[in-house]
Write a protein that holds these residues in place. Sequence first.
Motif, PDB file in Angstrom:
ATOM      1  N   MET A   1       0.832  -1.183   0.000  1.00  0.00           N
ATOM      2  CA  MET A   1       0.000   0.000   0.000  1.00  0.00           C
ATOM      3  C   MET A   1       0.888   1.262   0.000  1.00  0.00           C
ATOM      4  O   MET A   1       1.839   1.360   0.768  1.00  0.00           O
ATOM      5  CB  MET A   1      -0.884  -0.005   1.246  1.00  0.00           C
ATOM      6  CG  MET A   1      -1.885   1.102   1.271  1.00  0.00           C
ATOM      7  SD  MET A   1      -3.004   0.853   2.659  1.00  0.00           S
ATOM      8  CE  MET A   1      -3.216   2.530   3.128  1.00  0.00           C
ATOM      9  N   LYS A   2       0.546   2.205  -0.862  1.00  0.00           N
ATOM     10  CA  LYS A   2       1.334   3.427  -0.958  1.00  0.00           C
ATOM     11  C   LYS A   2       1.068   4.346   0.226  1.00  0.00           C
ATOM     12  O   LYS A   2      -0.053   4.431   0.701  1.00  0.00           O
ATOM     13  CB  LYS A   2       1.015   4.168  -2.260  1.00  0.00           C
ATOM     14  CG  LYS A   2       1.558   3.487  -3.489  1.00  0.00           C
ATOM     15  CD  LYS A   2       1.359   4.355  -4.710  1.00  0.00           C
ATOM     16  CE  LYS A   2       1.950   3.685  -5.934  1.00  0.00           C
ATOM     17  NZ  LYS A   2       1.863   4.543  -7.119  1.00  0.00           N
ATOM     18  N   GLN A   3       2.122   4.995   0.675  1.00  0.00           N
ATOM     19  CA  GLN A   3       2.011   6.015   1.715  1.00  0.00           C
ATOM     20  C   GLN A   3       3.113   7.037   1.514  1.00  0.00           C
ATOM     21  O   GLN A   3       4.010   6.843   0.697  1.00  0.00           O
ATOM     22  CB  GLN A   3       2.073   5.388   3.112  1.00  0.00           C
ATOM     23  CG  GLN A   3       3.370   4.677   3.421  1.00  0.00           C
ATOM     24  CD  GLN A   3       3.397   4.156   4.840  1.00  0.00           C
ATOM     25  OE1 GLN A   3       2.971   4.829   5.774  1.00  0.00           O
ATOM     26  NE2 GLN A   3       3.890   2.944   5.023  1.00  0.00           N
ATOM     27  N   GLU A   4       3.062   8.118   2.266  1.00  0.00           N
ATOM     28  CA  GLU A   4       4.050   9.182   2.113  1.00  0.00           C
ATOM     29  C   GLU A   4       5.313   8.836   2.883  1.00  0.00           C
ATOM     30  O   GLU A   4       5.257   8.489   4.049  1.00  0.00           O
ATOM     31  CB  GLU A   4       3.458  10.500   2.622  1.00  0.00           C
ATOM     32  CG  GLU A   4       4.213  11.717   2.147  1.00  0.00           C
ATOM     33  CD  GLU A   4       3.470  13.001   2.449  1.00  0.00           C
ATOM     34  OE1 GLU A   4       2.900  13.582   1.514  1.00  0.00           O
ATOM     35  OE2 GLU A   4       3.462  13.397   3.633  1.00  0.00           O
ATOM     36  N   PHE A   5       6.456   8.922   2.196  1.00  0.00           N
ATOM     37  CA  PHE A   5       7.756   8.700   2.814  1.00  0.00           C
ATOM     38  C   PHE A   5       8.634   9.922   2.573  1.00  0.00           C
ATOM     39  O   PHE A   5       8.560  10.550   1.519  1.00  0.00           O
ATOM     40  CB  PHE A   5       8.458   7.475   2.222  1.00  0.00           C
ATOM     41  CG  PHE A   5       7.908   6.170   2.683  1.00  0.00           C
ATOM     42  CD1 PHE A   5       8.328   5.607   3.884  1.00  0.00           C
ATOM     43  CD2 PHE A   5       6.962   5.500   1.926  1.00  0.00           C
ATOM     44  CE1 PHE A   5       7.816   4.395   4.317  1.00  0.00           C
ATOM     45  CE2 PHE A   5       6.442   4.292   2.347  1.00  0.00           C
ATOM     46  CZ  PHE A   5       6.868   3.729   3.545  1.00  0.00           C
ATOM     47  N   THR A   6       9.470  10.223   3.554  1.00  0.00           N
ATOM     48  CA  THR A   6      10.467  11.278   3.409  1.00  0.00           C
ATOM     49  C   THR A   6      11.834  10.617   3.392  1.00  0.00           C
ATOM     50  O   THR A   6      12.204   9.930   4.338  1.00  0.00           O
ATOM     51  CB  THR A   6      10.384  12.288   4.569  1.00  0.00           C
ATOM     52  OG1 THR A   6       9.092  12.887   4.558  1.00  0.00           O
ATOM     53  CG2 THR A   6      11.441  13.368   4.436  1.00  0.00           C
ATOM     54  N   LEU A   7      12.556  10.812   2.292  1.00  0.00           N
ATOM     55  CA  LEU A   7      13.915  10.296   2.183  1.00  0.00           C
ATOM     56  C   LEU A   7      14.879  11.406   2.546  1.00  0.00           C
ATOM     57  O   LEU A   7      14.741  12.536   2.068  1.00  0.00           O
ATOM     58  CB  LEU A   7      14.198   9.832   0.751  1.00  0.00           C
ATOM     59  CG  LEU A   7      13.463   8.574   0.330  1.00  0.00           C
ATOM     60  CD1 LEU A   7      12.452   8.913  -0.738  1.00  0.00           C
ATOM     61  CD2 LEU A   7      14.438   7.549  -0.165  1.00  0.00           C
TER      62      LEU A   7
END
Length: 195
Positions: A1-7
Amino acid sequence: MKQEFTLTVYTENQVGLLNRLAIMFSRRKINLESLNTSPSEIDNIHRFTIVVEETEVVVKNLARQMEKMVDVFKVNYNTNDEIIWQQIALYKVPTSVIMKEVKVERLLRKYGARTVVIREDYTVFETTGQDEEIDNLLKELDKYGLIEFVKSSRIAIIKSSEGVHKRVLNMEINDPTKKPINNEFLNHKSMIFQM
């Protein structure tokens, strides 16, 4: 499932690095929601903060691939719960409305906005926050003849991270190019050749 990630990508500040990173994202058809680059806490090391909406498996593989790049020291990826993040926004509103409407002044106080510039024709306000806060003020100011709006990319600090400072110091301590060469073997070899 897609979600928001911060790299969070710690790199050397090299020409062409942004292009190489962008190619990695475009090959995988990953859209960048936000991109910020700035100096880090260590001289000559920069920090890219990249926001994507993707599955964890894809982001994890992407982070591994980025770490294989010569100029990249470390890549972290985190969910929004694992970071502290902010954005800055500027709102340009007609000064005449601000002077007449007491509601606008209350609204600006409610959202913690501060005045940046006051001119006869317009006033610019600035606020920091997260998407929801910034967007809510945008909707409210739109009712009063908003002229212009701009929002920065995300800046973020990882809650559980020590940053990259400690890691870089360890790399410098353990740098094999700075260690003295053990000449015992070389001296022994030269004695054999002299015999």
